[in-house]
Enzyme design. Sequence first.
Site, PDB file in Angstrom:
ATOM      1  N   ARG A  52     -28.829  13.099  16.757  1.00 60.78           N
ATOM      2  CA  ARG A  52     -28.637  13.449  15.356  1.00 60.78           C
ATOM      3  C   ARG A  52     -29.630  14.470  14.795  1.00 60.78           C
ATOM      4  O   ARG A  52     -29.652  14.715  13.594  1.00 60.78           O
ATOM      5  CB  ARG A  52     -28.617  12.202  14.459  1.00 60.78           C
ATOM      6  CG  ARG A  52     -27.534  11.258  14.858  1.00 60.78           C
ATOM      7  CD  ARG A  52     -27.247  10.118  13.943  1.00 60.78           C
ATOM      8  NE  ARG A  52     -28.294   9.704  13.055  1.00 60.78           N
ATOM      9  CZ  ARG A  52     -28.085   9.137  11.875  1.00 60.78           C
ATOM     10  NH1 ARG A  52     -26.860   8.913  11.465  1.00 60.78           N
ATOM     11  NH2 ARG A  52     -29.088   8.757  11.119  1.00 60.78           N
ATOM     12  N   ASP A  53     -30.443  15.094  15.657  1.00 58.06           N
ATOM     13  CA  ASP A  53     -31.318  16.174  15.179  1.00 58.06           C
ATOM     14  C   ASP A  53     -31.533  17.191  16.302  1.00 58.06           C
ATOM     15  O   ASP A  53     -32.643  17.408  16.764  1.00 58.06           O
ATOM     16  CB  ASP A  53     -32.651  15.635  14.672  1.00 58.06           C
ATOM     17  CG  ASP A  53     -33.417  16.666  13.848  1.00 58.06           C
ATOM     18  OD1 ASP A  53     -32.823  17.693  13.450  1.00 58.06           O
ATOM     19  OD2 ASP A  53     -34.622  16.452  13.607  1.00 58.06           O
ATOM     20  N   ILE A  54     -30.435  17.797  16.719  1.00 54.40           N
ATOM     21  CA  ILE A  54     -30.465  18.767  17.805  1.00 54.40           C
ATOM     22  C   ILE A  54     -31.053  20.068  17.273  1.00 54.40           C
ATOM     23  O   ILE A  54     -30.502  20.679  16.347  1.00 54.40           O
ATOM     24  CB  ILE A  54     -29.043  19.021  18.359  1.00 54.40           C
ATOM     25  CG1 ILE A  54     -28.407  17.714  18.853  1.00 54.40           C
ATOM     26  CG2 ILE A  54     -29.068  20.082  19.450  1.00 54.40           C
ATOM     27  CD1 ILE A  54     -29.105  17.043  19.990  1.00 54.40           C
ATOM     28  N   THR A  57     -30.737  19.039  11.202  1.00 53.87           N
ATOM     29  CA  THR A  57     -31.210  20.357  10.807  1.00 53.87           C
ATOM     30  C   THR A  57     -30.014  21.245  10.481  1.00 53.87           C
ATOM     31  O   THR A  57     -29.140  21.446  11.322  1.00 53.87           O
ATOM     32  CB  THR A  57     -32.041  20.974  11.948  1.00 53.87           C
ATOM     33  OG1 THR A  57     -33.123  20.085  12.251  1.00 53.87           O
ATOM     34  CG2 THR A  57     -32.589  22.338  11.568  1.00 53.87           C
TER      35      THR A  57
END
Length: 167
Positions: free
Chosen positions: A50-52, A97
């Site tokens: 969930r935060d690539i 992001t």
Amino acid sequence: CFMITEFLGPTLEDIFDIGGRQFSLKTTCMVFIQMLQLMRQLHERNYIHRDIKPDNFLFGYNNRSNQIFAVDFGLAKKYRTHEGHIPFTKKTVLTGTARYASHNAHKGYELSRRDELQAVGLMILNFVIGSLPWDEIYSSDYTQLFSTIGKMKELEEVLKICEPLPP
């Protein structure tokens, strides 16, 4: 309590900066293969990151310097439990992001494996092209910023973004 982890090298973002903010096609493909393998391993364990973003992927150190590792699981979530897959819901805030977020993330939907693969794809495009069309957008109002980036991703045709790439 203590947590001990393996000592790792620079982030993908660090190497991207050192390389003049553009990777060769060969380097990009090698990174892409490892990113897909990492995502597969994570997803097989029923989690989504969930935060690539390039800051959350580091190269190993010494004899593992060609291997990429995922870090920062602060936003990670179990997407499948013994009860089944998490429901497809709409939230109010963007998770992750904005620069690499999927279309669904900008719309406020619960993230899935598909959204992570879209984020990896955007990150890889950034590596080989050198920038993304929404990189130059700035705003002190994060809601407005996220909305504008999300709209650009909807309007921007994938073929147009990929024009600089070889066939």
